[in-house]
Design a protein around this motif. Sequence first.
Motif, PDB file in Angstrom:
ATOM      1  N   THR A  48      74.291  42.226  17.642  1.00  0.00           N
ATOM      2  CA  THR A  48      75.193  41.217  17.105  1.00  0.00           C
ATOM      3  C   THR A  48      74.653  40.670  15.787  1.00  0.00           C
ATOM      4  OG1 THR A  48      76.006  40.595  19.269  1.00  0.00           O
ATOM      5  CG2 THR A  48      76.218  38.944  17.537  1.00  0.00           C
ATOM      6  N   VAL A 108      71.837  46.876   9.147  1.00  0.00           N
ATOM      7  CA  VAL A 108      70.710  47.016   8.218  1.00  0.00           C
ATOM      8  C   VAL A 108      69.773  45.839   8.486  1.00  0.00           C
ATOM      9  CG1 VAL A 108      70.020  47.150   5.796  1.00  0.00           C
ATOM     10  CG2 VAL A 108      72.222  48.098   6.511  1.00  0.00           C
ATOM     11  N   ALA A 167      67.347  34.190  20.067  1.00  0.00           N
ATOM     12  CA  ALA A 167      67.624  35.394  19.277  1.00  0.00           C
ATOM     13  C   ALA A 167      68.615  36.248  20.051  1.00  0.00           C
ATOM     14  CB  ALA A 167      66.336  36.163  19.012  1.00  0.00           C
ATOM     15  N   ILE A 227      65.732  40.479  17.595  1.00  0.00           N
ATOM     16  CA  ILE A 227      66.245  40.233  16.238  1.00  0.00           C
ATOM     17  C   ILE A 227      67.301  39.134  16.282  1.00  0.00           C
ATOM     18  CG2 ILE A 227      67.250  41.284  14.164  1.00  0.00           C
ATOM     19  CD1 ILE A 227      66.677  44.035  15.596  1.00  0.00           C
ATOM     20  N   LYS A 228      67.172  38.140  15.389  1.00  0.00           N
ATOM     21  CA  LYS A 228      68.188  37.094  15.281  1.00  0.00           C
ATOM     22  C   LYS A 228      69.455  37.664  14.651  1.00  0.00           C
ATOM     23  CE  LYS A 228      65.809  34.463  12.790  1.00  0.00           C
ATOM     24  NZ  LYS A 228      65.772  33.448  11.743  1.00  0.00           N
ATOM     25  N   ALA A 229      70.611  37.160  15.082  1.00  0.00           N
ATOM     26  CA  ALA A 229      71.886  37.643  14.555  1.00  0.00           C
ATOM     27  C   ALA A 229      71.974  37.453  13.034  1.00  0.00           C
ATOM     28  CB  ALA A 229      73.039  36.916  15.248  1.00  0.00           C
ATOM     29  N   THR A 230      71.426  36.375  12.515  1.00  0.00           N
ATOM     30  CA  THR A 230      71.523  36.142  11.063  1.00  0.00           C
ATOM     31  C   THR A 230      70.620  37.081  10.261  1.00  0.00           C
ATOM     32  OG1 THR A 230      69.919  34.352  11.336  1.00  0.00           O
ATOM     33  CG2 THR A 230      72.218  33.707  11.113  1.00  0.00           C
ATOM     34  N   ASP A 231      69.747  37.806  10.926  1.00  0.00           N
ATOM     35  CA  ASP A 231      68.879  38.765  10.235  1.00  0.00           C
ATOM     36  C   ASP A 231      69.449  40.175  10.255  1.00  0.00           C
ATOM     37  OD1 ASP A 231      67.084  36.844   9.495  1.00  0.00           O
ATOM     38  OD2 ASP A 231      65.757  37.140  11.199  1.00  0.00           O
ATOM     39  N   VAL A 232      70.616  40.331  10.857  1.00  0.00           N
ATOM     40  CA  VAL A 232      71.249  41.651  10.902  1.00  0.00           C
ATOM     41  C   VAL A 232      72.348  41.714   9.848  1.00  0.00           C
ATOM     42  CG1 VAL A 232      72.552  43.298  12.312  1.00  0.00           C
ATOM     43  CG2 VAL A 232      70.792  41.850  13.382  1.00  0.00           C
ATOM     44  N   MET A 233      72.190  42.582   8.880  1.00  0.00           N
ATOM     45  CA  MET A 233      73.246  42.793   7.891  1.00  0.00           C
ATOM     46  C   MET A 233      74.147  43.916   8.366  1.00  0.00           C
ATOM     47  SD  MET A 233      70.878  42.492   4.481  1.00  0.00           S
ATOM     48  CE  MET A 233      69.465  43.238   5.310  1.00  0.00           C
ATOM     49  N   SER A 238      76.638  43.697   3.613  1.00  0.00           N
ATOM     50  CA  SER A 238      77.098  42.322   3.792  1.00  0.00           C
ATOM     51  C   SER A 238      76.254  41.295   3.039  1.00  0.00           C
ATOM     52  CB  SER A 238      77.114  41.969   5.283  1.00  0.00           C
ATOM     53  OG  SER A 238      75.812  42.057   5.837  1.00  0.00           O
ATOM     54  N   LYS A 276      70.345  38.009   1.159  1.00  0.00           N
ATOM     55  CA  LYS A 276      71.368  37.414   2.024  1.00  0.00           C
ATOM     56  C   LYS A 276      71.562  35.945   1.647  1.00  0.00           C
ATOM     57  CE  LYS A 276      69.262  38.177   5.724  1.00  0.00           C
ATOM     58  NZ  LYS A 276      68.948  37.756   7.095  1.00  0.00           N
TER      59      LYS A 276
END
Lengths: 69, 69, 69, 69, 69, 69
Positions: free
Chosen positions: A36, A58, B5, B59-65, C4, C60
């Motif tokens: 997510t 990514v 996370a 992995i935190k959601a905001t760290d996934v592009m 993104s 980001k």
Amino acid sequence: MKISARNTIKGTVKKIIPGVVNTEVTLEIAPGVEVTSVITKSSAEKLHLSLNKEAYIVIKATDVMVAVD
Amino acid sequence: MKISARNTIKGTVKKIIPGVVNTEVTLEIAPGVEVTSVITKSSAEKLHLSLNKEAYIVIKATDVMVAVD
Amino acid sequence: MKISARNTIKGTVKKIIPGVVNTEVTLEIAPGVEVTSVITKSSAEKLHLSLNKEAYIVIKATDVMVAVD
Amino acid sequence: MKISARNTIKGTVKKIIPGVVNTEVTLEIAPGVEVTSVITKSSAEKLHLSLNKEAYIVIKATDVMVAVD
Amino acid sequence: MKISARNTIKGTVKKIIPGVVNTEVTLEIAPGVEVTSVITKSSAEKLHLSLNKEAYIVIKATDVMVAVD
Amino acid sequence: MKISARNTIKGTVKKIIPGVVNTEVTLEIAPGVEVTSVITKSSAEKLHLSLNKEAYIVIKATDVMVAVD
């Protein structure tokens, strides 16, 4: 464009939840394995994401934590 | 411990490259799908990571592009 | 590949300092405006970065802080 | 206050989009070069940001990715 | 300079471990409560950090995870 | 689960502000020392956070900046 982020994994968009500033996107990257992401709403729109569409996650290596039981 | 996370995925340690301050760790999280992490060397030691051992990536959601072709 | 991350800015590589696990890269993105990046050494090598070569910084939106005097 | 984040660049606030928890702020840091930030709404209010006001973007080196064509 | 990062906490430098590119710095922010940071070596030098000196940790709200037992 | 993030500090939940996608959570980790976190709303719900409940903040060393006066 080739990017320094170490991890690029192909997947399929499974869920999109739009907020006011941010949008939450879930991709399936292997059978039963979902990741997510929270990206800005305007990025989500710029990418024309839609359900079941192919996309990539990514992730920078420094943003990946490791855990053990 | 349950953590905020969003992404926790089980895998197998495939490569460990220790530096002076940081260590690079690669896990296979699905057949042919690898994720590379850079954590501090002392964290790597605290987790007793070793090749072919089971571990998780977190992995935190905001760290996934997200990207598209 | 379209990503993104909200910020992609073209620049010129001005400095490369390799470490054991990480490499520090500095780009000039406007006359007199430099941005420094720390990426993994293997990413730096994969990108074939070299002095005075054109490259982009990608950031980001959630990684950009704002400050005032 | 002097901070460890490697990159501090002066600019002008060009756009502010407030959400419920987060606010999106865009600064122009050089003619035609804009950087977009997402900060918490209360931070945006604490900084008294307003259009055309001078402000800085602050970015850690590990949060800057590098890409090439 | 006032910054959008939500968390600024005063402490005392307790440990400094320099690497090639990065330096690890540990601060005590309350009796018995320590926080460890990894910053670039040149940032550590720019701040003139030394043992038992007062300093601050600065953390963005999106970089703070929450966990429960 | 033992995680590579270097910093885990126990505290008490003092404030919860839910948004559409994200939720802001503030913990007191020492008398008078508060840390604010922004996590996804679904993570906040999954953790069953509520006021005055014990919880932990978890922060990676690379996400901690250092500042001096």
